[in-house]
Each structure stands twice: as C-alpha cells, then as structure tokens.
Motif scaffolding. Sequence first.
Motif, PDB file in Angstrom:
ATOM      1  N   ASP A   1       0.825  -1.216   0.000  1.00  0.00           N
ATOM      2  CA  ASP A   1       0.000   0.000   0.000  1.00  0.00           C
ATOM      3  C   ASP A   1       0.858   1.264   0.000  1.00  0.00           C
ATOM      4  O   ASP A   1       0.507   2.259  -0.635  1.00  0.00           O
ATOM      5  N   LEU A   2       1.976   1.214   0.714  1.00  0.00           N
ATOM      6  CA  LEU A   2       2.816   2.399   0.843  1.00  0.00           C
ATOM      7  C   LEU A   2       3.330   2.891  -0.508  1.00  0.00           C
ATOM      8  O   LEU A   2       3.465   4.095  -0.727  1.00  0.00           O
ATOM      9  N   VAL A   3       3.606   1.949  -1.423  1.00  0.00           N
ATOM     10  CA  VAL A   3       4.099   2.346  -2.753  1.00  0.00           C
ATOM     11  C   VAL A   3       3.016   2.167  -3.815  1.00  0.00           C
ATOM     12  O   VAL A   3       3.300   2.051  -5.002  1.00  0.00           O
ATOM     13  N   GLU A   4       1.769   2.146  -3.365  1.00  0.00           N
ATOM     14  CA  GLU A   4       0.608   2.087  -4.264  1.00  0.00           C
ATOM     15  C   GLU A   4       0.688   0.916  -5.254  1.00  0.00           C
ATOM     16  O   GLU A   4       0.409   1.047  -6.435  1.00  0.00           O
ATOM     17  N   ASN A   5       1.072  -0.244  -4.708  1.00  0.00           N
ATOM     18  CA  ASN A   5       1.125  -1.499  -5.474  1.00  0.00           C
ATOM     19  C   ASN A   5       2.139  -1.466  -6.619  1.00  0.00           C
ATOM     20  O   ASN A   5       2.095  -2.310  -7.515  1.00  0.00           O
ATOM     21  N   ASN A   6       3.047  -0.504  -6.591  1.00  0.00           N
ATOM     22  CA  ASN A   6       4.042  -0.362  -7.660  1.00  0.00           C
ATOM     23  C   ASN A   6       5.409  -0.726  -7.097  1.00  0.00           C
ATOM     24  O   ASN A   6       6.122   0.120  -6.554  1.00  0.00           O
TER      25      ASN A   6
ATOM     26  N   ILE B   1       0.242  11.590  -0.910  1.00  0.00           N
ATOM     27  CA  ILE B   1      -0.693  11.043   0.077  1.00  0.00           C
ATOM     28  C   ILE B   1      -0.762   9.540  -0.128  1.00  0.00           C
ATOM     29  O   ILE B   1      -0.965   9.070  -1.248  1.00  0.00           O
ATOM     30  N   ARG B   2      -0.581   8.793   0.937  1.00  0.00           N
ATOM     31  CA  ARG B   2      -0.640   7.337   0.858  1.00  0.00           C
ATOM     32  C   ARG B   2      -1.631   6.789   1.879  1.00  0.00           C
ATOM     33  O   ARG B   2      -1.667   7.257   3.030  1.00  0.00           O
ATOM     34  N   LYS B   3      -2.396   5.783   1.450  1.00  0.00           N
ATOM     35  CA  LYS B   3      -3.385   5.164   2.325  1.00  0.00           C
ATOM     36  C   LYS B   3      -2.982   3.717   2.593  1.00  0.00           C
ATOM     37  O   LYS B   3      -2.736   2.961   1.653  1.00  0.00           O
ATOM     38  N   LEU B   4      -2.928   3.367   3.850  1.00  0.00           N
ATOM     39  CA  LEU B   4      -2.626   2.005   4.261  1.00  0.00           C
ATOM     40  C   LEU B   4      -3.889   1.369   4.821  1.00  0.00           C
ATOM     41  O   LEU B   4      -4.477   1.874   5.771  1.00  0.00           O
ATOM     42  N   ARG B   5      -4.288   0.269   4.220  1.00  0.00           N
ATOM     43  CA  ARG B   5      -5.488  -0.415   4.679  1.00  0.00           C
ATOM     44  C   ARG B   5      -5.182  -1.313   5.879  1.00  0.00           C
ATOM     45  O   ARG B   5      -4.072  -1.829   6.007  1.00  0.00           O
ATOM     46  N   PRO B   6      -6.149  -1.528   6.756  1.00  0.00           N
ATOM     47  CA  PRO B   6      -5.913  -2.401   7.913  1.00  0.00           C
ATOM     48  C   PRO B   6      -5.693  -3.845   7.473  1.00  0.00           C
ATOM     49  O   PRO B   6      -6.206  -4.275   6.442  1.00  0.00           O
ATOM     50  N   VAL B   7      -4.940  -4.576   8.275  1.00  0.00           N
ATOM     51  CA  VAL B   7      -4.663  -5.983   7.973  1.00  0.00           C
ATOM     52  C   VAL B   7      -5.216  -6.911   9.051  1.00  0.00           C
ATOM     53  O   VAL B   7      -5.056  -8.128   8.951  1.00  0.00           O
ATOM     54  N   LEU B   8      -5.858  -6.347  10.070  1.00  0.00           N
ATOM     55  CA  LEU B   8      -6.448  -7.161  11.132  1.00  0.00           C
ATOM     56  C   LEU B   8      -7.963  -7.250  10.954  1.00  0.00           C
ATOM     57  O   LEU B   8      -8.587  -6.330  10.420  1.00  0.00           O
ATOM     58  N   PRO B   9      -8.580  -8.344  11.423  1.00  0.00           N
ATOM     59  CA  PRO B   9     -10.027  -8.520  11.209  1.00  0.00           C
ATOM     60  C   PRO B   9     -10.908  -7.630  12.073  1.00  0.00           C
ATOM     61  O   PRO B   9     -12.018  -7.302  11.677  1.00  0.00           O
ATOM     62  N   VAL B  10     -10.448  -7.255  13.254  1.00  0.00           N
ATOM     63  CA  VAL B  10     -11.225  -6.404  14.151  1.00  0.00           C
ATOM     64  C   VAL B  10     -10.521  -5.055  14.252  1.00  0.00           C
ATOM     65  O   VAL B  10      -9.356  -4.986  14.669  1.00  0.00           O
ATOM     66  N   LEU B  11     -11.218  -3.982  13.873  1.00  0.00           N
ATOM     67  CA  LEU B  11     -10.599  -2.666  13.830  1.00  0.00           C
ATOM     68  C   LEU B  11     -10.687  -1.955  15.177  1.00  0.00           C
ATOM     69  O   LEU B  11     -11.526  -2.273  16.016  1.00  0.00           O
ATOM     70  N   SER B  12      -9.795  -0.980  15.344  1.00  0.00           N
ATOM     71  CA  SER B  12      -9.852  -0.106  16.510  1.00  0.00           C
ATOM     72  C   SER B  12     -10.616   1.164  16.147  1.00  0.00           C
ATOM     73  O   SER B  12     -10.973   1.376  14.988  1.00  0.00           O
ATOM     74  N   ARG B  13     -10.829   2.021  17.118  1.00  0.00           N
ATOM     75  CA  ARG B  13     -11.582   3.250  16.894  1.00  0.00           C
ATOM     76  C   ARG B  13     -11.202   4.264  17.964  1.00  0.00           C
ATOM     77  O   ARG B  13     -10.603   3.917  18.984  1.00  0.00           O
ATOM     78  N   LYS B  14     -11.589   5.504  17.723  1.00  0.00           N
ATOM     79  CA  LYS B  14     -11.295   6.573  18.664  1.00  0.00           C
ATOM     80  C   LYS B  14     -12.053   6.347  19.972  1.00  0.00           C
ATOM     81  O   LYS B  14     -13.219   5.969  19.967  1.00  0.00           O
TER      82      LYS B  14
END
Length: 518
Positions: free
Chosen positions: A36-41, A211-224
Amino acid sequence: MESLPSIFNDVIGPVMRGPSSSHCAASLRIGRLCRDLVENNITNILVEFDPNGSLADTHTGQGSDMGLFGGFLGWEADDERLPSSDQHISEVGIKVQFGIRDLNAKHLNTYHITLSNRRETRTVTAISTGGGMIEVIAIDGIEVSILGDFYETLIYCKRTDRILELLNSEMSYDYLIVHDGNLVLIEIKAQSFPSEILQAQLNSMEDVISIRKLRPVLPVLSRKGIKVPFSTCNEMLDYNEDKNLSLLELAILYESERGNISQEEIYEKMRKIVRILKDSIKNGLQGTQYADRLLGSQSVNFRNQLQNKRLIETGALNIVVMYVSALMEVKSSMGVIVAAPTAGSCGALPGAVIGTADFLGVSEDEIIKAMLVAGIIGIFIATQSTFAGEVAGCGVEYGSGGSMAAAGLVYLAKGSLAQSVAAASLVLQSTLGTTCTPIANRVEAPCLGNNVMAATIAISFANMALAGYDELIPLDEVIETMYVIGKGIPHEFKCTNIGGLCATRTAKILEAKLNTKQ
C-alpha cells in the motif's frame, strides 16, 4: 491511541497457512502494508535482518520469505498459492534480495524493508510481536506506530500548518505530527477518508508531496475512544463482584466493547473458526503430504491403532492427542489452520476443546462458547505478556494455549468462573520457562510434543480445578511471572536456530538434508 487486544486479532487467529504465525502471517501483513505504501508499484525489494535477531537464521525455514512474498502480492494469509509464492513474485517481475546487517534492532523479530520503483524509494521497519500481530515502527526513517487495525493516511509534506488548518476546519481528526513536521500521520476510522473534496484540496496544496493510504490488515478494527470494561483477570473479578456474570458472558462483553460488534457477530465469527478447525482436523486425519518437513502423517496411524484397540484406553485423552497431531500436521504441510494463539501452538487449544467435546458428544454451539471462554484468558495473557516464543520462549505459546484450553474445558464441564481461572493458572504454573529450539529449523518437533503435553495437562488441570484443587497463585501473577522468566531465557534458546535441540549433531544433519531438497 491505546491498542487493546481482541480475541479475534490477538488470541484466536489469524486463519493462515504456514509453520509459524510470527513468521508467515506477520510477514504477510507487513508485506501488505508495504504494498500500500508504494501504491502497489514495486520493482525492487531489499529485506534486511539483524544478525542478533531470530530472523537471520529462520526467515527461510519458518516461512518469513513466503509470507512477505504473499503480502507484496496482496494475498490473504490462507491463500492456497502461498507455498509457491516465490515463483509468483518472480513472474510479476519483482526482484527481492535478502541481507544481514547490524540494524541495532531492539526487537528480535525486526524487518527492515526497502521498496523501490522508477518514481520513489521507501523504507519500512516493522516487527512481528507474536501470533501474527505486527507493528510498523518506522517509515522512511521516521518513527511511527502502525498496528494494522486502523485505516491510515500518510501525508508527506513540506510544511504542516496549512494542512492542519484544513483538517481542523473540516472536522476533528486524530493525527500525529512527527519528524520536524515533514510527515503527518492521520489515524482514521473509516475507509472513506479523505473525502473527494478534501482529497482535491490536499492535492492542490504546494506543501503536499504525496498522500498514501494504508489499509488495515487485522479482522477487528480499533476506533477513537475505545474502552473495555477490564483487561486483566483481577480487573475482571473486581468488575464482576456485584454482577455475577459467567466467564462466557464476560468474554462476550469484552469483545463486544473492544470491537464494537454484537453478540451474534461474535458467535458467528467463532463459529466460522470452529468449522475451519474441524475441517483441518478432518484433513489431517485423511493424511497430509509435504516435502519440506521432518515428520510424516502420524495421526492417521494413531487413529487406526485407536480404532483397532491397540492403544492404552484413556478416554478423551486419546482423541485429544489424535486431534492435536492432525492439526500440527496440517500446519506443517501448508494446510489451513488457525493460530491459537500462534501457529506453532495451533494444536493445543482446539485439539483439547474439540477432542473433549467430541468425546462427550457436545454440540457445536457449546464448543463455540468454550472457545470464547478460552479467548478471554488469552486476552489477559496478551495484555500482560506475549505470545512470541522469540521473545519469551515456548511457554508463552503452548503454555498459553494449554491455559486457555483448561478454562474452556471447565466451561464444557459446567464448572464455575473461579474454577476456569484456577485451571488456567495451574497450567501456566507448570509450563514456565520452556525453551524454543525447533529441530532442523522447522516448527514440528519438539513443537508437536509440546502441544500434546499442553492439551493433555489442560484436561488434568481442568479436572483438578473442578475437584476444588487450590491454584494458590492468582492468574495475573502467574502471567507476569511467565513473562519475566521467559524474557530471562538466553537468546540462543528462543527460536533463533542457534542453541538447544536444534544445535545437536542429528538436528544439523536433518536440517542439511531438508535444505538440500529445496
């Protein structure tokens, strides 16, 4: 933000292939974030390990390379192509090199990864923290803390003041400014960030580099603002003093608050896991084949000898041994298993609970509940210790699995909350300070025996707790002691392929033979 363990993130999961969750699943998750950091490139990758860490000698034999390749390709941890991921990474034209150099790494499971393409070069430093869990600790030399349970947006910029003005004017975001204002890390809670309007505004700014977007890799997400009612056994007992909830009800309460998910969702998540485990046991008992392993398919003969009444009659114990063996063999043949809490200890908990349940004729729903009870014990361990054998020896892996199993077995026998906690404490007390020295650098032996031992003593201690035996030392104190003792085990005896059984003459001969086949 504080990170709190989840039953489905940290304790029972991930669903995966490969011999080691610390190596295979964790490296795959790290690879996914790198992608994700290098946009799949990705054109070229250099992966470096510290010579004093555990990965320098184990990254090939225990599956780190395989996991990384799968992650760079964007795969899931149970993808059937993983055993041939090296071929797939080559076919898509990504060149990968491995190196050993002094990284001054503080953690034994440290990855330093350099990714490049025609436009850019990025670096990622990440650690495997046990059971498939990870932490990215630096990006491009800038300290961060990314655990894979948030959608993350990285904004590379020359200045931050105008960007922050825009963000704060739009709405309140959680962000962290690091490295003299050159990087803003915005932790978000929804895939929709940033909005199309905000994205356009950011892109129009001269201060914004990328701008780079990193998607989560865990099944249960955290939140504020995440909060849980308790995170240690003592806190749970205090919380429950005037409520008289069962350990099952408390486990559901914790996971519901932690993941913002309903009781029904929790049951269905665990139902899926239980069915995967049952399929894995079935597949193991049908026989498994894989070239790069020490032990063959032994559970099949155990089943045959059991059916022919050639074994000592022990009731549920024999079924448990058979199931544990089947699960470990599926793991070692690159089949689908569930880390519980790790891949190296994937047999003890499910083998004990499902094996005993089958002997007793217990329903699937009761198995699900017993696994959730086991899961809350795992939460207490994850909060106060670790599941990484590389950090604290194998007691924190299969000892934890046996401890969790004992609590679940007490539930199956309709025991009390106090009896489940007592059984969990008794198991941990008896597995303190165990080394981690897999023979021939394969996670098979003495791992199989350790899993069988953990599962069988779980039955014994569950019965002792049901009979009123006194555990003497409270569970939290035992967990803390397990961690202290484990940390004190010498480095060469903690999954480094340096000392112990793996250093014996015969082990080195076996390792050489296996490596020659590759």
